[in-house]
Design a protein around this motif. Structure first.
Motif, PDB file in Angstrom:
ATOM      1  N   THR A 140      -7.316   4.137  -2.185  1.00 44.27           N
ATOM      2  CA  THR A 140      -8.406   3.987  -2.190  1.00 44.27           C
ATOM      3  C   THR A 140      -8.652   3.397  -3.675  1.00 44.27           C
ATOM      4  O   THR A 140      -8.009   3.724  -4.661  1.00 44.27           O
ATOM      5  N   THR A 141      -9.387   2.765  -3.637  1.00 41.10           N
ATOM      6  CA  THR A 141      -9.810   1.708  -4.677  1.00 41.10           C
ATOM      7  C   THR A 141     -11.156   0.790  -4.676  1.00 41.10           C
ATOM      8  O   THR A 141     -11.648   1.340  -4.075  1.00 41.10           O
ATOM      9  N   PHE A 142     -11.940   1.266  -5.844  1.00 42.49           N
ATOM     10  CA  PHE A 142     -13.784   0.636  -6.031  1.00 42.49           C
ATOM     11  C   PHE A 142     -13.375  -1.164  -6.254  1.00 42.49           C
ATOM     12  O   PHE A 142     -14.264  -0.950  -7.349  1.00 42.49           O
ATOM     13  N   ALA A 143     -12.338  -1.288  -5.665  1.00 41.07           N
ATOM     14  CA  ALA A 143     -11.804  -2.933  -7.099  1.00 41.07           C
ATOM     15  C   ALA A 143     -13.682  -3.894  -6.106  1.00 41.07           C
ATOM     16  O   ALA A 143     -13.934  -5.019  -6.650  1.00 41.07           O
ATOM     17  N   SER A 144     -13.898  -3.320  -5.042  1.00 46.05           N
ATOM     18  CA  SER A 144     -15.407  -4.157  -4.441  1.00 46.05           C
ATOM     19  C   SER A 144     -16.435  -3.071  -4.487  1.00 46.05           C
ATOM     20  O   SER A 144     -17.899  -3.705  -4.636  1.00 46.05           O
ATOM     21  N   GLY A 145     -16.582  -1.849  -5.836  1.00 43.08           N
ATOM     22  CA  GLY A 145     -17.506  -1.493  -5.938  1.00 43.08           C
ATOM     23  C   GLY A 145     -17.239   0.001  -5.109  1.00 43.08           C
ATOM     24  O   GLY A 145     -18.426   0.813  -5.816  1.00 43.08           O
ATOM     25  N   PRO A 172     -15.650   2.806  -2.833  1.00 40.43           N
ATOM     26  CA  PRO A 172     -13.985   3.328  -2.495  1.00 40.43           C
ATOM     27  C   PRO A 172     -13.943   3.477  -1.317  1.00 40.43           C
ATOM     28  O   PRO A 172     -13.562   3.961  -0.717  1.00 40.43           O
ATOM     29  N   ASP A 173     -13.025   2.229  -1.250  1.00 45.15           N
ATOM     30  CA  ASP A 173     -12.828   1.689  -0.636  1.00 45.15           C
ATOM     31  C   ASP A 173     -11.360   2.010   0.151  1.00 45.15           C
ATOM     32  O   ASP A 173      -9.946   1.877  -0.836  1.00 45.15           O
ATOM     33  N   LEU A 174     -10.541   2.432   1.685  1.00 48.26           N
ATOM     34  CA  LEU A 174      -9.350   2.512   1.348  1.00 48.26           C
ATOM     35  C   LEU A 174      -8.574   1.664   2.021  1.00 48.26           C
ATOM     36  O   LEU A 174      -8.670   0.470   3.279  1.00 48.26           O
ATOM     37  N   VAL A 175      -7.822   1.217   1.549  1.00 51.60           N
ATOM     38  CA  VAL A 175      -7.238   0.081   1.784  1.00 51.60           C
ATOM     39  C   VAL A 175      -5.186  -0.242   1.880  1.00 51.60           C
ATOM     40  O   VAL A 175      -4.675   1.317   1.479  1.00 51.60           O
ATOM     41  N   ARG A 176      -4.930  -0.634   2.203  1.00 53.43           N
ATOM     42  CA  ARG A 176      -2.949  -0.907   2.183  1.00 53.43           C
ATOM     43  C   ARG A 176      -2.234  -1.990   1.675  1.00 53.43           C
ATOM     44  O   ARG A 176      -3.168  -3.058   1.576  1.00 53.43           O
ATOM     45  N   LEU A 177      -0.808  -2.127   1.628  1.00 49.13           N
ATOM     46  CA  LEU A 177      -0.652  -3.204   1.005  1.00 49.13           C
ATOM     47  C   LEU A 177       0.977  -2.489   1.626  1.00 49.13           C
ATOM     48  O   LEU A 177       1.541  -1.723   1.171  1.00 49.13           O
ATOM     49  N   GLU A 178       2.122  -4.106   1.175  1.00 52.75           N
ATOM     50  CA  GLU A 178       3.548  -3.758   1.391  1.00 52.75           C
ATOM     51  C   GLU A 178       4.155  -3.674   0.196  1.00 52.75           C
ATOM     52  O   GLU A 178       3.617  -4.078  -0.632  1.00 52.75           O
ATOM     53  N   VAL A 179       4.990  -2.883   0.315  1.00 51.87           N
ATOM     54  CA  VAL A 179       5.212  -2.972  -1.253  1.00 51.87           C
ATOM     55  C   VAL A 179       5.918  -3.762  -1.789  1.00 51.87           C
ATOM     56  O   VAL A 179       6.872  -4.177  -0.509  1.00 51.87           O
ATOM     57  N   GLY A 226     -19.560   4.253   0.956  1.00 53.14           N
ATOM     58  CA  GLY A 226     -19.122   5.810   0.640  1.00 53.14           C
ATOM     59  C   GLY A 226     -18.093   5.933   0.467  1.00 53.14           C
ATOM     60  O   GLY A 226     -16.965   5.043   0.117  1.00 53.14           O
ATOM     61  N   LEU A 227     -17.282   7.393   0.474  1.00 54.58           N
ATOM     62  CA  LEU A 227     -15.896   7.471   0.228  1.00 54.58           C
ATOM     63  C   LEU A 227     -15.093   6.842   1.072  1.00 54.58           C
ATOM     64  O   LEU A 227     -15.826   7.751   2.673  1.00 54.58           O
ATOM     65  N   VAL A 286      -5.055   9.863   8.789  1.00 53.21           N
ATOM     66  CA  VAL A 286      -6.483  10.608   8.584  1.00 53.21           C
ATOM     67  C   VAL A 286      -6.483  10.423   7.181  1.00 53.21           C
ATOM     68  O   VAL A 286      -5.842  10.504   5.916  1.00 53.21           O
ATOM     69  N   ALA A 287      -7.919  10.215   6.536  1.00 52.76           N
ATOM     70  CA  ALA A 287      -8.989  10.315   5.161  1.00 52.76           C
ATOM     71  C   ALA A 287     -10.056  10.695   5.783  1.00 52.76           C
ATOM     72  O   ALA A 287     -10.436  11.073   6.594  1.00 52.76           O
ATOM     73  N   SER A 288     -10.577  10.881   4.389  1.00 49.24           N
ATOM     74  CA  SER A 288     -11.609  11.145   4.106  1.00 49.24           C
ATOM     75  C   SER A 288     -13.372  10.631   4.338  1.00 49.24           C
ATOM     76  O   SER A 288     -13.077   9.416   3.030  1.00 49.24           O
ATOM     77  N   LEU A 289     -13.812  10.556   5.456  1.00 50.13           N
ATOM     78  CA  LEU A 289     -14.750   9.487   4.677  1.00 50.13           C
ATOM     79  C   LEU A 289     -16.277  10.238   4.714  1.00 50.13           C
ATOM     80  O   LEU A 289     -16.685  11.790   4.831  1.00 50.13           O
ATOM     81  N   THR A 290     -17.719   9.555   3.982  1.00 47.17           N
ATOM     82  CA  THR A 290     -18.541   9.859   3.570  1.00 47.17           C
ATOM     83  C   THR A 290     -20.084   9.047   4.465  1.00 47.17           C
ATOM     84  O   THR A 290     -20.730   9.554   4.641  1.00 47.17           O
TER      85      THR A 290
END
Lengths: 435, 179
Positions: free
Chosen positions: A216-221, A223-230, A243-244, A258-262
């Motif tokens: 989860t990152t707040f980078a865009s304001g 709290p979004d769920l993102v992913r990256l390749e290591v 929301g979350l 699975v994630a928690s969303l609001t």
């Protein structure tokens, strides 16, 4: 012949007092002395460790060199084998008191076509038989990852279970003043920063193949769920709903999370594809929080936290949301479940008398199976299992800030893993990684 | 800890500003360097500095508004693990609602939910959201239009007081009103 250790019982429960009624922690305890002051359960290792000797490598046509951090290659092997908890490890020429070793680890370092190669061997010391032999690209200077691979193969051939030397731990670090995602080797080497978002990034979760991280990152304001390749910094959106978008957990198929969303008004668990599509809501409890999901290793069940009774407790349900049941009953607060990779136990954080400690329990919630792994001063949080199901990483606040610690699943052998500036917390232990 | 020291400085500054503005009674000069009036409130998401970005816990004290109407929006505090509103919190929210309703030129007020450091990151994110939602719900009961309010949770990630212990934690279990 070498005894095949897989059948050993790792733990022997020798005391089972106070089941279901956890005694309050004595506030005068000082230091982190492990679980011995608590009466839930006393653990001890029943199996004797297999004596094993690491001989000095021989060098043919290439000079002996140390690793960049100054260790001898053999030292890495010794540390890895000791950490596995299966062996009593001696090193040739270092006053080993081990007699009658069962196996000998040895290596020959050669240069071939300009590349330095380790020819690793494992020998049955009784019969002289070669148990295992393989070549590893040692490199110059010696690469610790090649040595870790040899260590894990040794553990595998002697026990039937893979070691965890070729693993890393992802966590949140604050050294830059922002909250970024970091990686560190299981032994504290090779600290590296994954993100440069200058924001708050949290809850890293390894994809099952060890190549990706969701967080989860707040980078865009928001709290979004993102992913990256290591190894890359290319961030891909998973869920950017209002929301979350928090607490990701990968399904073992590597295609779903699975994630928690609001976004529908309350913190609920949702199933989705790794691109965020195919959303399916799994919990329907409008007044309570549902979060911190993790999958059983077969992917058929989800352990998660709900405060539907007024306090957070750990529950299990089938992956489609059916067959809900509560598994923790510690009075106070139970949170942060993580299912052991062998499926046998769920680690979680319990709060008793205001102090957070790490516990494990069997998935049936049998209170007789409850183990308390930490005690003493300070809060212990966010347990994450190693892929061997024999070790756990967690965060603990020290005088200098939050630090990561590693321990055996018995609660023994606690050692500090991180020493960086700022805080280090929210750890996640990787699956086995390829070099 | 340098971070904590920096925080203390911020706090002292904020208190100082609050005192100054309070002592003046009427605020005549707005210091544009202290708390600039946002020029674009259509996208008033909190910008994340990666630091503990709460500028002024006492609330917003910028000028340019009707000086006879209340300018500050107080933070609202919570009990451990709780997102229900205490009676003192309700009074603060009522005062905040009056201030929002008295200043129709305010566009979006963001309710930031925060938690103390105990408990885990993920649960605290959800708890912070619950706290923000509780405050939003009560504000709407009091007549504040929902489209003037947005919520965000920072969980335990942006504590007002980075200290250890109940005194610090009580400060961190809050909903901060940001405009």
């Amino acid at each position: 012949m070498i005894p095949f250790l897989r059948t050993f019982a790792f733990l022997c429960v020798v005391g089972l007092a106070g089941v279901g009624s956890v005694r309050a922690q004595d506030g005068s305890n000082s230091g982190d002395t492990g679980p011995k002051e608590f009466d839930i359960q006393i653990l001890r290792e029943a199996a004797d460790k297999t004596p094993i000797l690491v001989r000095d490598f021989t060098y043919q046509g290439t000079p002996r060199k140390l690793l960049t951090r100054g260790e001898a290659p053999e030292e890495i092997i010794v540390q890895d084998l000791e950490f596995s908890d299966f062996f009593e490890v001696g090193r040739e020429g270092y006053g080993s008191r081990i007699s009658n070793v069962d196996a000998v680890v040895w290596g020959r370092v050669v240069e071939r076509f300009g590349k330095v190669v380790l020819q690793g061997q494992l020998v049955d010391s009784e019969t002289g038989d070669l148990i295992y032999e393989n070549e590893y690209p040692l490199g110059d200077p010696p690469d610790r990852w090649a040595l870790h691979a040899f260590s894990d193969d040794i553990v595998l051939y002697l026990t039937g279970e893979r070691g965890v030397a070729s693993t890393r731990i992802s966590f949140v670090g604050t050294a830059t003043g922002s909250k970024e995602i970091y990686l560190i080797d299981y032994d504290g080497a090779r600290l590296s920063r994954v993100t440069t978002l200058g924001s708050i990034s949290l809850s890293p979760a390894w994809s099952p193949n060890g190549k990706g991280l969701a967080f989860t990152t707040f980078a865009s304001g928001n709290p979004d769920l993102v992913r990256l390749e290591v190894g890359t910094e290319d961030i891909v959106a998973v869920s950017k709903r209002q929301g979350l978008n928090s607490a990701p957990a990968w399904h073992p198929d590597g295609e779903h999370l699975v994630a928690s969303l609001t976004f529908e008004g309350n913190t609920e668990l949702y199933w989705m594809k790794k691109d965020g599509s195919g959303l399916k809501r799994l919990t329907f409890n409008a007044s309570s929080i549902e979060t911190s999901a993790c999958f059983s290793p077969d992917g058929n069940q989800i352990a998660f936290v709900s405060d539907r009774t007024g306090q957070p407790q750990v529950y299990i349900m089938d992956t489609d949301g059916a067959n809900l049941r509560r598994i923790t009953y510690l009075n106070g607060f139970c949170d942060s479940p993580d299912w052991s990779p062998n499926g046998e136990r769920i680690a979680f954080v319990g709060r008793i008398e205001g102090v957070f400690d790490i516990f494990t329990i069997t998935p049936d919630g049998n209170t007789g199976s409850l183990h308390r792994l930490t005690g003493g001063e300070g809060n212990h949080e966010n347990p994450s299992w190693a892929p061997d199901s024999r070790h756990i990483v967690y965060a603990k606040r020290t005088g200098d800030g939050q630090r990561l610690f590693v321990m055996a699943a018995t609660g023994q052998g606690k050692r500090q893993l991180t020493w960086s500036r700022g805080d280090q917390y929210n750890p996640a232990w990787s699956p086995p990684l390829s070099p | 800890m340098s971070k904590k020291f920096g925080y203390m400085t911020l706090m002292v500054c904020a208190l100082g500003i609050a005192l100054v503005t309070g002592a003046c009674g009427k605020k005549t000069v707005a210091d544009p360097g202290t708390d600039p009036v946002p020029t674009d409130t259509s996208n008033n998401l909190p910008t994340d500095t990666g630091d503990n970005g709460d500028r002024d816990r006492q609330g917003i004290t910028d000028g340019g508004e009707n000086p006879d109407r209340p300018m500050t929006l107080s933070d609202v505090f919570f009990d451990l693990d709780a997102y229900s509103l205490r009676s003192d919190s309700r009074r603060l929210i009522e005062a905040n609602a009056d201030a929002i309703l008295a200043n129709p030129n305010w566009r979006i007020v963001t309710l930031e939910g925060h938690c103390d450091e105990r408990g885990t990151v993920e649960y605290n994110l959800a708890l912070g959201q619950k706290r923000a939602d509780s405050v939003k719900g009560y504000l709407m009961q009091l007549g504040v239009p929902g489209n003037k309010l947005q919520t965000i949770s920072y969980g335990e990630e942006r504590p007002f007081d980075t200290g250890y212990g109940e005194a610090a934690w009580a400060q961190n279990r809050r909903v901060h009103f940001a405009r």
